[in-house]
Design an enzyme around this catalytic site. Structure first.
Site, PDB file in Angstrom:
ATOM      1  N   ILE A   8      22.682  12.988  38.954  1.00  0.00           N
ATOM      2  CA  ILE A   8      23.616  13.773  38.129  1.00  0.00           C
ATOM      3  C   ILE A   8      24.697  14.327  39.041  1.00  0.00           C
ATOM      4  O   ILE A   8      24.401  15.065  39.993  1.00  0.00           O
ATOM      5  CB  ILE A   8      22.888  14.952  37.441  1.00  0.00           C
ATOM      6  CG1 ILE A   8      21.674  14.472  36.643  1.00  0.00           C
ATOM      7  CG2 ILE A   8      23.855  15.737  36.551  1.00  0.00           C
ATOM      8  CD1 ILE A   8      20.696  15.584  36.261  1.00  0.00           C
ATOM      9  N   ASP A  61      31.494  16.379  47.663  1.00  0.00           N
ATOM     10  CA  ASP A  61      32.546  16.566  46.671  1.00  0.00           C
ATOM     11  C   ASP A  61      32.900  15.168  46.171  1.00  0.00           C
ATOM     12  O   ASP A  61      33.191  14.280  46.990  1.00  0.00           O
ATOM     13  CB  ASP A  61      33.740  17.238  47.377  1.00  0.00           C
ATOM     14  CG  ASP A  61      34.864  17.592  46.426  1.00  0.00           C
ATOM     15  OD1 ASP A  61      35.214  16.760  45.573  1.00  0.00           O
ATOM     16  OD2 ASP A  61      35.405  18.706  46.546  1.00  0.00           O
ATOM     17  N   ASN A  88      29.051  13.400  35.545  1.00  0.00           N
ATOM     18  CA  ASN A  88      29.347  14.623  34.796  1.00  0.00           C
ATOM     19  C   ASN A  88      30.393  15.500  35.467  1.00  0.00           C
ATOM     20  O   ASN A  88      31.141  16.218  34.790  1.00  0.00           O
ATOM     21  CB  ASN A  88      28.023  15.392  34.623  1.00  0.00           C
ATOM     22  CG  ASN A  88      28.229  16.838  34.237  1.00  0.00           C
ATOM     23  OD1 ASN A  88      28.536  17.141  33.082  1.00  0.00           O
ATOM     24  ND2 ASN A  88      28.078  17.747  35.193  1.00  0.00           N
ATOM     25  N   ARG A 122      31.159   3.061  41.577  1.00  0.00           N
ATOM     26  CA  ARG A 122      31.290   1.912  42.497  1.00  0.00           C
ATOM     27  C   ARG A 122      30.152   1.890  43.519  1.00  0.00           C
ATOM     28  O   ARG A 122      29.733   0.826  43.976  1.00  0.00           O
ATOM     29  CB  ARG A 122      32.657   1.999  43.199  1.00  0.00           C
ATOM     30  CG  ARG A 122      32.954   0.887  44.176  1.00  0.00           C
ATOM     31  CD  ARG A 122      33.083  -0.449  43.466  1.00  0.00           C
ATOM     32  NE  ARG A 122      33.261  -1.552  44.395  1.00  0.00           N
ATOM     33  CZ  ARG A 122      32.279  -2.170  45.032  1.00  0.00           C
ATOM     34  NH1 ARG A 122      31.020  -1.783  44.853  1.00  0.00           N
ATOM     35  NH2 ARG A 122      32.526  -3.171  45.862  1.00  0.00           N
ATOM     36  N   TYR A 154      44.513  16.809  31.396  1.00  0.00           N
ATOM     37  CA  TYR A 154      43.059  16.749  31.186  1.00  0.00           C
ATOM     38  C   TYR A 154      42.729  15.685  30.136  1.00  0.00           C
ATOM     39  O   TYR A 154      41.818  14.869  30.327  1.00  0.00           O
ATOM     40  CB  TYR A 154      42.533  18.116  30.751  1.00  0.00           C
ATOM     41  CG  TYR A 154      41.042  18.117  30.471  1.00  0.00           C
ATOM     42  CD1 TYR A 154      40.127  17.923  31.499  1.00  0.00           C
ATOM     43  CD2 TYR A 154      40.556  18.298  29.172  1.00  0.00           C
ATOM     44  CE1 TYR A 154      38.765  17.907  31.248  1.00  0.00           C
ATOM     45  CE2 TYR A 154      39.192  18.290  28.914  1.00  0.00           C
ATOM     46  CZ  TYR A 154      38.291  18.090  29.959  1.00  0.00           C
ATOM     47  OH  TYR A 154      36.935  18.075  29.701  1.00  0.00           O
ATOM     48  N   LYS A 158      40.373  12.244  30.409  1.00  0.00           N
ATOM     49  CA  LYS A 158      39.207  11.932  29.571  1.00  0.00           C
ATOM     50  C   LYS A 158      39.444  10.659  28.757  1.00  0.00           C
ATOM     51  O   LYS A 158      38.514   9.950  28.394  1.00  0.00           O
ATOM     52  CB  LYS A 158      38.861  13.130  28.684  1.00  0.00           C
ATOM     53  CG  LYS A 158      38.304  14.304  29.492  1.00  0.00           C
ATOM     54  CD  LYS A 158      37.026  13.917  30.251  1.00  0.00           C
ATOM     55  CE  LYS A 158      36.445  15.054  31.050  1.00  0.00           C
ATOM     56  NZ  LYS A 158      35.193  14.693  31.739  1.00  0.00           N
ATOM     57  N   VAL A 187      32.017  23.402  24.364  1.00  0.00           N
ATOM     58  CA  VAL A 187      30.717  23.738  24.952  1.00  0.00           C
ATOM     59  C   VAL A 187      30.933  24.953  25.840  1.00  0.00           C
ATOM     60  O   VAL A 187      31.786  24.923  26.734  1.00  0.00           O
ATOM     61  CB  VAL A 187      30.177  22.585  25.831  1.00  0.00           C
ATOM     62  CG1 VAL A 187      28.736  22.865  26.251  1.00  0.00           C
ATOM     63  CG2 VAL A 187      30.291  21.237  25.131  1.00  0.00           C
TER      64      VAL A 187
HETATM   65  P1  NDP Z   1      31.086  23.612  34.390  1.00  0.00           P
HETATM   66  O1  NDP Z   1      32.313  24.156  35.035  1.00  0.00           O
HETATM   67  O2  NDP Z   1      30.073  24.551  33.878  1.00  0.00           O
HETATM   68  O3  NDP Z   1      30.374  22.594  35.381  1.00  0.00           O
HETATM   69  C1  NDP Z   1      31.099  21.637  36.103  1.00  0.00           C
HETATM   70  C2  NDP Z   1      30.254  21.124  37.246  1.00  0.00           C
HETATM   71  O4  NDP Z   1      30.995  20.091  37.934  1.00  0.00           O
HETATM   72  C3  NDP Z   1      29.947  22.223  38.270  1.00  0.00           C
HETATM   73  O5  NDP Z   1      28.652  22.039  38.766  1.00  0.00           O
HETATM   74  C4  NDP Z   1      30.995  21.952  39.346  1.00  0.00           C
HETATM   75  O6  NDP Z   1      30.636  22.414  40.628  1.00  0.00           O
HETATM   76  C5  NDP Z   1      31.009  20.428  39.325  1.00  0.00           C
HETATM   77  N1  NDP Z   1      32.172  19.879  40.003  1.00  0.00           N
HETATM   78  C6  NDP Z   1      33.475  20.134  39.744  1.00  0.00           C
HETATM   79  N2  NDP Z   1      34.240  19.466  40.605  1.00  0.00           N
HETATM   80  C7  NDP Z   1      33.405  18.779  41.432  1.00  0.00           C
HETATM   81  C8  NDP Z   1      33.598  17.924  42.529  1.00  0.00           C
HETATM   82  N3  NDP Z   1      34.820  17.627  42.954  1.00  0.00           N
HETATM   83  N4  NDP Z   1      32.514  17.385  43.146  1.00  0.00           N
HETATM   84  C9  NDP Z   1      31.270  17.689  42.713  1.00  0.00           C
HETATM   85  N5  NDP Z   1      31.032  18.504  41.676  1.00  0.00           N
HETATM   86  C10 NDP Z   1      32.088  19.047  41.055  1.00  0.00           C
HETATM   87  O7  NDP Z   1      31.642  22.671  33.229  1.00  0.00           O
HETATM   88  P2  NDP Z   1      30.880  21.734  32.162  1.00  0.00           P
HETATM   89  O8  NDP Z   1      29.440  21.681  32.437  1.00  0.00           O
HETATM   90  O9  NDP Z   1      31.339  22.149  30.824  1.00  0.00           O
HETATM   91  O10 NDP Z   1      31.572  20.347  32.501  1.00  0.00           O
HETATM   92  C11 NDP Z   1      30.842  19.162  32.794  1.00  0.00           C
HETATM   93  C12 NDP Z   1      31.603  17.961  32.263  1.00  0.00           C
HETATM   94  O11 NDP Z   1      31.695  18.069  30.857  1.00  0.00           O
HETATM   95  C13 NDP Z   1      33.037  17.850  32.781  1.00  0.00           C
HETATM   96  O12 NDP Z   1      33.311  16.498  33.061  1.00  0.00           O
HETATM   97  C14 NDP Z   1      33.875  18.339  31.613  1.00  0.00           C
HETATM   98  O13 NDP Z   1      35.162  17.788  31.619  1.00  0.00           O
HETATM   99  C15 NDP Z   1      33.040  17.832  30.455  1.00  0.00           C
HETATM  100  N6  NDP Z   1      33.269  18.477  29.167  1.00  0.00           N
HETATM  101  C16 NDP Z   1      33.105  19.830  29.023  1.00  0.00           C
HETATM  102  C17 NDP Z   1      33.333  20.414  27.789  1.00  0.00           C
HETATM  103  C18 NDP Z   1      33.244  21.877  27.562  1.00  0.00           C
HETATM  104  O14 NDP Z   1      33.763  22.370  26.532  1.00  0.00           O
HETATM  105  N7  NDP Z   1      32.600  22.647  28.427  1.00  0.00           N
HETATM  106  C19 NDP Z   1      33.685  19.598  26.617  1.00  0.00           C
HETATM  107  C20 NDP Z   1      33.836  18.194  26.903  1.00  0.00           C
HETATM  108  C21 NDP Z   1      33.607  17.662  28.130  1.00  0.00           C
HETATM  109  P3  NDP Z   1      31.342  23.677  41.322  1.00  0.00           P
HETATM  110  O15 NDP Z   1      30.559  24.855  40.845  1.00  0.00           O
HETATM  111  O16 NDP Z   1      31.211  23.395  42.787  1.00  0.00           O
HETATM  112  O17 NDP Z   1      32.767  23.704  40.850  1.00  0.00           O
HETATM  113  C1  8X3 Z   2      36.545  20.000  26.857  1.00  0.00           C
HETATM  114  C2  8X3 Z   2      36.814  20.143  25.414  1.00  0.00           C
HETATM  115  O1  8X3 Z   2      38.627  20.593  23.718  1.00  0.00           O
HETATM  116  O2  8X3 Z   2      38.383  22.162  25.550  1.00  0.00           O
HETATM  117  O3  8X3 Z   2      36.573  18.665  27.260  1.00  0.00           O
HETATM  118  O4  8X3 Z   2      39.326  20.002  25.935  1.00  0.00           O
HETATM  119  S1  8X3 Z   2      38.353  20.752  25.159  1.00  0.00           S
END
Ligand code: NDP
Ligand code: 8X3
Length: 253
Positions: A8, A61, A88, A122, A154, A158, A187
């Site tokens: 993950i 990262d 993710n 990859r 953004y 996506k 979310v």
């Molecule tokens: P969070 O900010 O809660 O979690 C994001 C996670 O990604 C954190 O663990 C963060 O770590 C990590 N991360 C960010 N950048 C990097 C990097 N360069 N390398 C490694 N890890 C990284 O957000 P969400 O859980 O909501 O987001 C997870 C995914 O879901 C994302 O792809 C987001 O776009 C997508 N998403 C989220 C939605 C929402 O409404 N929340 C809706 C739709 C999609 P760190 O703490 O170090 O930054």
């Molecule tokens: C996150 C959902 O609608 O905030 O991907 O862009 S939204």
């Protein structure tokens, strides 16, 4: 899920962390990627204590191609056969208009959401193809379906996740591998706090008057897709709170 190996990315918070709990609770061995070593250790301890499963923190990262290659290339042999990759890690910064935004922020968003996902794909998928088994689950978004105000870059990333997911599914159509795009709506995680540069009040306003999804809701859906019979490929799932209809049409009490 017992004894399956799950990798993950971005497992230190939100959806990624919820996935770590969900899969570990079902007996999977989990590789947790993140860039904060303390958070990775804490989650490892939690999972090990709660579920008695094997957990491997993998610090890098996703934007750092060399570090990713080194970490994945040096996986201990017993961790190399990844069964499920959950791409993710992702974020958004700001709500600027396309002609006004900060190019440096956008570079971070593009490098993480598109290039980071591609890098990890990859590095992991060739092994899956060789072993003739595996499942790649990309976290897209409702934002990939259509642009919304202040979301241009953004949304574009996506949308790219959707195209990369479809492309990979096409490229792997003659294999046993499965490829899934999970597209959440609202979310409540750290996502909006990151978007508003730590402004919690602004982040909270995003979820005002609506019951948003939780990271756990998304983890359940991901787990469902991953647990489907081997001949079933869940290609795409759009999942929203009951009072959300599109990225911008949201009924708030
Ligand atoms: P969070 O900010 O809660 O979690 C994001 C996670 O990604 C954190 O663990 C963060 O770590 C990590 N991360 C960010 N950048 C990097 C990097 N360069 N390398 C490694 N890890 C990284 O957000 P969400 O859980 O909501 O987001 C997870 C995914 O879901 C994302 O792809 C987001 O776009 C997508 N998403 C989220 C939605 C929402 O409404 N929340 C809706 C739709 C999609 P760190 O703490 O170090 O930054
Ligand atoms: C996150 C959902 O609608 O905030 O991907 O862009 S939204």
């Amino acid at each position: 899920m017992k004894n399956k190996t799950i990798l993950i990315t971005g497992a230190t918070d939100g959806i990624g962390k919820a996935c770590a709990h969900k899969f570990a609770s079902a007996g999977a061995r989990v590789i947790l990627n993140g860039r904060n070593p303390e958070k990775l250790q804490t989650i490892k301890q939690d999972l090990t204590k709660k579920y008695a499963v094997e957990v491997l923190p993998l610090l890098f990262d996703v934007r750092d191609r060399k570090a990713a290659a080194q970490a994945i290339g040096n996986l201990p042999v017993e961790w190399q056969a990844v069964d499920i990759l959950i791409n993710n890690a992702g974020l958004v910064l700001g709500v600027d208009k396309e002609h006004e935004g900060n190019l440096e922020d956008w570079e971070i968003v593009i490098d993480t959401n598109i290039k980071g996902l591609l890098t990890v794909t990859r590095l992991i998928v060739p092994g899956m193809a060789e072993r003739r088994r595996g499942h790649i689950i990309n976290i897209g978004s409702i934002a990939g379906d259509a642009a919304y105000p202040g979301g241009s870059v953004y949304c574009a990333t996506k949308s790219a996740v959707k195209t990369l997911t479809d492309g990979l599914r096409i490229d792997l159509a003659d294999t046993h591998l499965r490829v899934t795009n999970i597209k959440p709506g609202l979310v409540e995680t750290h996502f909006s706090i990151t978007r508003f540069y730590g402004d919690k009040a602004r982040a909270d306003a995003v979820y005002k008057g609506i019951k948003p999804l939780t990271g756990e809701d998304i983890a359940e859906t991901i787990f469902f897709a991953a647990s489907a019979p081997e001949h079933v490929q869940i290609a795409e799932v759009l999942i929203m709170p009951v009072n959300q209809a599109t990225a911008t049409i949201i009924y708030r009490k």
